[in-house]
Write an enzyme that holds these catalytic residues in place. Structure first.
Site, PDB file in Angstrom:
ATOM      1  CG  HIS A 107     -25.632  -2.687 -22.875  1.00 38.76           C
ATOM      2  ND1 HIS A 107     -25.005  -1.911 -23.147  1.00 38.76           N
ATOM      3  CD2 HIS A 107     -25.205  -4.067 -22.679  1.00 38.76           C
ATOM      4  CE1 HIS A 107     -23.611  -2.565 -23.164  1.00 38.76           C
ATOM      5  NE2 HIS A 107     -23.729  -3.676 -22.750  1.00 38.76           N
ATOM      6  N   GLY A 133     -30.913  -0.325 -12.518  1.00 47.84           N
ATOM      7  CA  GLY A 133     -32.303  -0.188 -12.261  1.00 47.84           C
ATOM      8  C   GLY A 133     -32.925   0.119 -10.916  1.00 47.84           C
ATOM      9  CB  SER A 251      -8.084  13.257   8.188  1.00 44.88           C
ATOM     10  OG  SER A 251      -7.310  11.983   7.389  1.00 44.88           O
TER      11      SER A 251
END
Ligand code: NDP
Ligand code: MG
Length: 338
Positions: A107, A133, A251
């Site tokens: 990160h 992870g 649907s």
């Protein structure tokens, strides 16, 4: 945009190299085990006597204290919680790492928001899986992979990008797709995604739906199945084939409800708030707030965890999941192991 796969990655970049995986949590256990399955030499850096030390040993991996692991490594992957990385880097990693070793992140937070100033001789790379992870591990074991982002912040050796690509491929990203980015772009988009959509947006949406039904007098069990349990079934369809695939499966009534009502839920107000959240991330305001929260021993997070555990949606959920034993089998998260 170019997407890279295993065939584009030069596996030789990792041959004969030792990777120190610092931290054995959500990402750490996944990287360490995936690399090790790929016959790459791994040493896990963990606190002596901590839970991770035991878990990594039990998985058959070589384990050492963070400084000792870093000392042996050619690639040092920082997989501690973001708020713990700066201190461990300064105390254990920077003094111990070999000259010219690569320093890796999953990160961009600590580099982009200047919490870590890496040594000038190191390559600084990003290999950020776009998934939790536990899925980085379970998807890899199942023969797949989680898409990955790569970047190079410092390229001292001239090969930083190639090393990042080889690393991302080795943890499974090369099977799913690897995209090149920058630390800044990864840090900002990742924080935005988890705040607005994946974690923050989604949990708030499910809770608001659940509470609306319960307040209107419907049974909490019904509301739970409707607004939380079924989410996974819908997300599986989105994951498999995008929005059209989901709309094909539900649907016609559900599809019409979706296209005619969804934008009333996520309308102009929600979009304006998303822009504000993005601006707070870009300006560093969120990073500052989170870092201060952590320095104060996370009072807000602790209080919110307690409040959240008391919520009807969690209590009803625990009871209903107890009646579906297959959910608990082969768990992605087994706190004793990972
Ligand atoms: P975790 O919270 O799971 O990390 C826990 C690990 O860190 C444990 O091994 C723990 O050891 C160790 N640890 C915690 N605090 C300290 C400390 N002060 N000193 C030494 N060791 C410590 O981290 P994540 O896997 O969530 O995150 C790692 C990185 O990956 C972060 O940069 C994160 O942003 C990034 N990332 C995470 C993702 C995820 O799925 N979680 C997704 C993509 C990126 P012990 O057992 O001894 O306590
Ligand atoms: Mg994220």
């Amino acid at each position: 945009m170019k997407v890279f796969y295993n065939k584009d990655a030069d596996r030789a970049r990792l041959d004969g190299k030792t990777v120190a995986v610092i931290g054995y949590g959500s990402q750490g256990h996944a990287h360490a085990n995936n690399l090790s399955d790929g016959k790459i030499k791994v040493v896990v850096g963990a606190r002596r006597g901590g839970e991770s030390w035991k878990k990594a040993k039990a998985a058959g991996l070589s384990v050492a204290a963070p400084a000792a692991a870093a000392k042996r490594a050619d690639i040092i992957m920082m997989l501690l919680p973001d708020e713990a990385q700066a201190e461990v880097y300064a105390r254990d990693i920077a003094p111990a790492a070999k000259k010219g070793a690569a320093l890796g992140f999953a990160h961009g937070f600590n580099i982009h928001f200047s919490q870590i100033q890496p040594r000038a001789d190191m390559d600084v790379i990003l290999a950020a899986p776009k998934g939790p992870g536990h899925l980085v591990r379970s998807t890899f074991v199942a023969g797949g992979g989680v898409p990955c982002l790569i970047a190079a912040h410092q390229d001292t050796s001239g090969a930083a990008r190639e090393i990042a690509l080889a690393y991302a491929a080795a943890i499974g990203g090369g099977r799913a797709g690897i995209i090149e980015t920058t630390f800044r772009e990864e840090a900002e988009t990742d924080l935005f995604g988890e705040q607005a959509v994946l974690c923050g947006g989604l949990t708030a949406l499910a809770e608001a739906g659940f509470e609306t039904l319960v307040e209107a007098g419907y049974a909490p069990e019904m509301a739970y199945f409707e607004c939380l349990h079924e989410l996974k079934l819908i997300v599986d369809l989105l994951y498999e084939g995008g929005i059209a695939n989901m709309r094909y499966s539900v649907s016609n009534t559900a599809e019409y409800g979706d296209i005619s009502r969804g934008r009333r839920i996520i309308g102009e107000g929600a979009r304006a708030e998303m822009k504000k959240i993005l601006a707070e991330i870009q300006s560093g305001e969120f990073a500052r707030e989170f870092i201060l929260e952590c320095r104060a021993n996370s009072p807000t997070v602790q209080a919110m965890r307690k409040q959240a555990a008391e919520k009807p949606v969690e209590k009803v959920g625990a009871r209903l999941r107890g009646m579906m034993p297959w959910i608990g089998k082969n768990r992605l998260v087994d706190r004793g192991k990972n």
